[in-house]
Scaffold this motif. Structure first.
Motif, PDB file in Angstrom:
ATOM      1  N   ASN A  84       0.806  -1.219   0.000  1.00  0.00           N
ATOM      2  CA  ASN A  84       0.000   0.000   0.000  1.00  0.00           C
ATOM      3  C   ASN A  84       0.842   1.273   0.000  1.00  0.00           C
ATOM      4  OD1 ASN A  84      -2.523  -1.298  -0.030  1.00  0.00           O
ATOM      5  ND2 ASN A  84      -2.544  -1.513   2.200  1.00  0.00           N
ATOM      6  N   SER A  85       2.127   1.140   0.249  1.00  0.00           N
ATOM      7  CA  SER A  85       3.012   2.308   0.219  1.00  0.00           C
ATOM      8  C   SER A  85       3.081   2.888  -1.192  1.00  0.00           C
ATOM      9  CB  SER A  85       4.417   1.907   0.680  1.00  0.00           C
ATOM     10  OG  SER A  85       4.393   1.324   1.960  1.00  0.00           O
ATOM     11  N   HIS A  86       3.354   4.187  -1.252  1.00  0.00           N
ATOM     12  CA  HIS A  86       3.532   4.868  -2.535  1.00  0.00           C
ATOM     13  C   HIS A  86       5.020   4.851  -2.890  1.00  0.00           C
ATOM     14  CE1 HIS A  86      -0.305   7.524  -1.931  1.00  0.00           C
ATOM     15  NE2 HIS A  86      -0.430   6.334  -1.353  1.00  0.00           N
ATOM     16  N   PRO A  87       5.364   5.018  -4.148  1.00  0.00           N
ATOM     17  CA  PRO A  87       4.563   5.261  -5.344  1.00  0.00           C
ATOM     18  C   PRO A  87       3.784   4.022  -5.823  1.00  0.00           C
ATOM     19  CG  PRO A  87       6.836   6.056  -5.615  1.00  0.00           C
ATOM     20  CD  PRO A  87       6.812   5.179  -4.397  1.00  0.00           C
ATOM     21  N   HIS A  88       2.778   4.300  -6.693  1.00  0.00           N
ATOM     22  CA  HIS A  88       1.995   3.233  -7.313  1.00  0.00           C
ATOM     23  C   HIS A  88       2.106   3.314  -8.829  1.00  0.00           C
ATOM     24  CE1 HIS A  88      -0.001   1.547  -3.807  1.00  0.00           C
ATOM     25  NE2 HIS A  88      -0.157   2.772  -3.346  1.00  0.00           N
ATOM     26  N   PHE A  89       2.164   2.146  -9.462  1.00  0.00           N
ATOM     27  CA  PHE A  89       2.155   2.033 -10.912  1.00  0.00           C
ATOM     28  C   PHE A  89       0.738   1.887 -11.437  1.00  0.00           C
ATOM     29  CE2 PHE A  89       6.588   0.312 -10.506  1.00  0.00           C
ATOM     30  CZ  PHE A  89       7.199   1.178 -11.400  1.00  0.00           C
ATOM     31  N   SER A  90       0.534   2.298 -12.680  1.00  0.00           N
ATOM     32  CA  SER A  90      -0.669   1.931 -13.414  1.00  0.00           C
ATOM     33  C   SER A  90      -0.510   0.494 -13.908  1.00  0.00           C
ATOM     34  CB  SER A  90      -0.868   2.872 -14.610  1.00  0.00           C
ATOM     35  OG  SER A  90       0.213   2.734 -15.526  1.00  0.00           O
ATOM     36  N   ASN A  91      -1.597  -0.098 -14.423  1.00  0.00           N
ATOM     37  CA  ASN A  91      -1.561  -1.491 -14.868  1.00  0.00           C
ATOM     38  C   ASN A  91      -0.514  -1.732 -15.939  1.00  0.00           C
ATOM     39  OD1 ASN A  91      -4.810  -3.169 -14.580  1.00  0.00           O
ATOM     40  ND2 ASN A  91      -3.514  -2.252 -13.024  1.00  0.00           N
ATOM     41  N   SER A  92      -0.330  -0.793 -16.840  1.00  0.00           N
ATOM     42  CA  SER A  92       0.639  -0.978 -17.917  1.00  0.00           C
ATOM     43  C   SER A  92       2.076  -0.846 -17.433  1.00  0.00           C
ATOM     44  CB  SER A  92       0.396   0.037 -19.030  1.00  0.00           C
ATOM     45  OG  SER A  92       0.767   1.340 -18.595  1.00  0.00           O
ATOM     46  N   GLY A  93       2.254  -0.191 -16.285  1.00  0.00           N
ATOM     47  CA  GLY A  93       3.592   0.115 -15.800  1.00  0.00           C
ATOM     48  C   GLY A  93       4.156   1.397 -16.374  1.00  0.00           C
ATOM     49  N   ASP A  94       3.383   2.072 -17.228  1.00  0.00           N
ATOM     50  CA  ASP A  94       3.876   3.299 -17.852  1.00  0.00           C
ATOM     51  C   ASP A  94       3.784   4.512 -16.933  1.00  0.00           C
ATOM     52  OD1 ASP A  94       4.448   1.956 -20.166  1.00  0.00           O
ATOM     53  OD2 ASP A  94       2.657   2.613 -21.241  1.00  0.00           O
ATOM     54  N   LEU A  95       2.770   4.546 -16.080  1.00  0.00           N
ATOM     55  CA  LEU A  95       2.557   5.698 -15.210  1.00  0.00           C
ATOM     56  C   LEU A  95       2.910   5.337 -13.773  1.00  0.00           C
ATOM     57  CD1 LEU A  95      -0.907   7.094 -16.402  1.00  0.00           C
ATOM     58  CD2 LEU A  95       1.369   7.488 -17.381  1.00  0.00           C
ATOM     59  N   VAL A  96       3.453   6.298 -13.053  1.00  0.00           N
ATOM     60  CA  VAL A  96       3.726   6.140 -11.622  1.00  0.00           C
ATOM     61  C   VAL A  96       3.259   7.408 -10.915  1.00  0.00           C
ATOM     62  CG1 VAL A  96       6.097   6.994 -11.822  1.00  0.00           C
ATOM     63  CG2 VAL A  96       5.475   5.535  -9.904  1.00  0.00           C
ATOM     64  N   ILE A  97       2.673   7.232  -9.719  1.00  0.00           N
ATOM     65  CA  ILE A  97       2.059   8.358  -9.022  1.00  0.00           C
ATOM     66  C   ILE A  97       2.421   8.343  -7.545  1.00  0.00           C
ATOM     67  CG2 ILE A  97      -0.057   7.104  -8.436  1.00  0.00           C
ATOM     68  CD1 ILE A  97      -1.659   9.645  -8.993  1.00  0.00           C
ATOM     69  N   ILE A  98       2.496   9.540  -6.953  1.00  0.00           N
ATOM     70  CA  ILE A  98       2.483   9.716  -5.512  1.00  0.00           C
ATOM     71  C   ILE A  98       1.351  10.677  -5.187  1.00  0.00           C
ATOM     72  CG2 ILE A  98       4.865   9.118  -4.990  1.00  0.00           C
ATOM     73  CD1 ILE A  98       5.654  12.001  -5.211  1.00  0.00           C
ATOM     74  N   HIS A  99       0.749  10.508  -3.994  1.00  0.00           N
ATOM     75  CA  HIS A  99      -0.507  11.204  -3.706  1.00  0.00           C
ATOM     76  C   HIS A  99      -0.653  11.437  -2.216  1.00  0.00           C
ATOM     77  CE1 HIS A  99      -5.042  10.380  -2.921  1.00  0.00           C
ATOM     78  NE2 HIS A  99      -4.880  11.684  -3.075  1.00  0.00           N
ATOM     79  N   ASN A 100      -0.910  12.676  -1.846  1.00  0.00           N
ATOM     80  CA  ASN A 100      -1.373  13.023  -0.507  1.00  0.00           C
ATOM     81  C   ASN A 100      -2.862  13.324  -0.588  1.00  0.00           C
ATOM     82  OD1 ASN A 100       1.296  12.914   0.252  1.00  0.00           O
ATOM     83  ND2 ASN A 100       1.521  15.119   0.568  1.00  0.00           N
ATOM     84  N   GLY A 101      -3.627  12.932   0.436  1.00  0.00           N
ATOM     85  CA  GLY A 101      -5.053  13.237   0.446  1.00  0.00           C
ATOM     86  C   GLY A 101      -5.909  11.991   0.355  1.00  0.00           C
ATOM     87  N   ILE A 102      -7.189  12.189   0.106  1.00  0.00           N
ATOM     88  CA  ILE A 102      -8.161  11.101   0.051  1.00  0.00           C
ATOM     89  C   ILE A 102      -9.094  11.298  -1.137  1.00  0.00           C
ATOM     90  CG2 ILE A 102     -10.068   9.952   1.246  1.00  0.00           C
ATOM     91  CD1 ILE A 102      -8.858  10.807   3.885  1.00  0.00           C
ATOM     92  N   ILE A 103      -9.252  10.253  -1.950  1.00  0.00           N
ATOM     93  CA  ILE A 103     -10.231  10.250  -3.034  1.00  0.00           C
ATOM     94  C   ILE A 103     -11.492   9.565  -2.498  1.00  0.00           C
ATOM     95  CG2 ILE A 103     -10.729   9.561  -5.413  1.00  0.00           C
ATOM     96  CD1 ILE A 103      -8.405  11.592  -5.044  1.00  0.00           C
ATOM     97  N   GLU A 104     -12.514  10.346  -2.227  1.00  0.00           N
ATOM     98  CA  GLU A 104     -13.684   9.832  -1.524  1.00  0.00           C
ATOM     99  C   GLU A 104     -14.526   8.887  -2.383  1.00  0.00           C
ATOM    100  OE1 GLU A 104     -15.758  13.237  -0.064  1.00  0.00           O
ATOM    101  OE2 GLU A 104     -14.035  13.946   1.106  1.00  0.00           O
ATOM    102  N   ASN A 105     -14.551   9.092  -3.681  1.00  0.00           N
ATOM    103  CA  ASN A 105     -15.373   8.244  -4.564  1.00  0.00           C
ATOM    104  C   ASN A 105     -14.550   7.159  -5.251  1.00  0.00           C
ATOM    105  OD1 ASN A 105     -14.042  10.161  -6.181  1.00  0.00           O
ATOM    106  ND2 ASN A 105     -15.652  10.142  -7.737  1.00  0.00           N
ATOM    107  N   TYR A 106     -13.449   6.759  -4.607  1.00  0.00           N
ATOM    108  CA  TYR A 106     -12.573   5.773  -5.246  1.00  0.00           C
ATOM    109  C   TYR A 106     -13.254   4.427  -5.419  1.00  0.00           C
ATOM    110  CZ  TYR A 106     -11.374   2.850  -1.192  1.00  0.00           C
ATOM    111  OH  TYR A 106     -11.414   1.951  -0.155  1.00  0.00           O
ATOM    112  N   GLY A 107     -14.188   4.086  -4.527  1.00  0.00           N
ATOM    113  CA  GLY A 107     -14.856   2.792  -4.619  1.00  0.00           C
ATOM    114  C   GLY A 107     -15.644   2.644  -5.900  1.00  0.00           C
ATOM    115  N   ALA A 108     -16.429   3.662  -6.243  1.00  0.00           N
ATOM    116  CA  ALA A 108     -17.219   3.630  -7.478  1.00  0.00           C
ATOM    117  C   ALA A 108     -16.312   3.633  -8.698  1.00  0.00           C
ATOM    118  CB  ALA A 108     -18.166   4.822  -7.518  1.00  0.00           C
ATOM    119  N   LEU A 109     -15.249   4.430  -8.656  1.00  0.00           N
ATOM    120  CA  LEU A 109     -14.303   4.473  -9.775  1.00  0.00           C
ATOM    121  C   LEU A 109     -13.611   3.124  -9.953  1.00  0.00           C
ATOM    122  CD1 LEU A 109     -12.706   7.963  -9.034  1.00  0.00           C
ATOM    123  CD2 LEU A 109     -14.260   7.432 -10.929  1.00  0.00           C
TER     124      LEU A 109
END
Length: 228
Positions: A84-109
């Motif tokens: 669960n630690s950051h950074p996270h990859f996208s499925n393709s491995g092309d994108l990598v992200i770091i993020h502070n905060g909370i995405i409240e609608n992540y479940g639906a997405l």
């Protein structure tokens, strides 16, 4: 509170990022990670624990890449562990992200992305966000900056993010809403951080993003700040 550090320029990124993460320890965290770009690939190392644990575990400390991102995480969605630690990859491995905060609608997405064939290895909202960006980018043939902008208009919550695309290794896209983010502007280099302390020794020229602003940080180009 989490901490973000990023670098793009001419220096070796690893020591800049690790030192910067140490300076953000006051924000509180339970895990740490770093991603560095070198020779067409992203090298990733992350762990539950402190920045010192990351340094001990690090498999990227001998990486001489000049682009990278690091993060200290305070667990929200998902327990504190290596996955669960950051950074996270996208499925393709092309994108990598770091993020502070909370995405409240992540479940639906997440449900929608799973329907489209996406798989998730973590319990985080952040992995959902990076795959949403990838899905938008691919389905609409968009540049990373525009894909980030479209994705952020679909999320509910707070964020400070930095996103890197392995296919565009001369830029990092950043954005903020409700979580601080500063960009240090140096001589042919840029620093990204939750506050100015990680880059104060390199430059005193800092740009603080306002809520609902994003920036495309490119090598050898002026800083491009725009509304989300």
């Amino acid at each position: 509170m989490c901490g973000i550090v990023g670098y793009i320029g001419h220096r070796q990124a690893y020591p800049v990022i690790v030192k910067g993460l140490s300076r953000l320890e006051y924000r509180g965290y339970d895990s740490a990670g770093i991603a560095l770009y070198e020779n067409g690939a992203i090298q990733l190392c992350k762990t539950k624990g402190k920045v010192s644990d990351l340094e001990e575990k690090s498999t990227v400390n001998n990486t001489y890449g000049t682009i990278g991102m690091g993060h200290t995480r305070w667990a929200t969605h998902g327990v504190p562990n290596d996955v669960n630690s950051h950074p996270h990859f996208s499925n393709s491995g092309d994108l990598v992200i770091i993020h502070n905060g909370i995405i409240e609608n992540y479940g639906a997405l997440k449900k929608e992305l799973i329907k489209r064939g996406y798989k998730f290895s973590s319990d985080t909202d952040t992995e959902v966000l990076v795959n949403l960006i990838e899905d938008i980018q691919k389905n609409n043939n968009l540049k990373l900056g525009k894909a980030v902008q479209v994705a952020l208009n679909q999320v509910v919550g707070a964020y400070a993010i930095a996103v890197f695309d392995i296919k565009k290794p001369n830029e990092i896209v950043v954005a903020r809403l409700g979580s601080p983010l500063a960009i240090g502007v140096g001589e042919n280099e840029f620093f990204i951080a939750s506050d100015a302390s990680p880059f104060i020794e390199y430059t005193n020229n800092a740009v603080y993003l306002e809520d609902e602003e994003m920036a495309v940080v490119r090598l050898h180009k002026p800083l491009n700040v725009r509304n989300i």
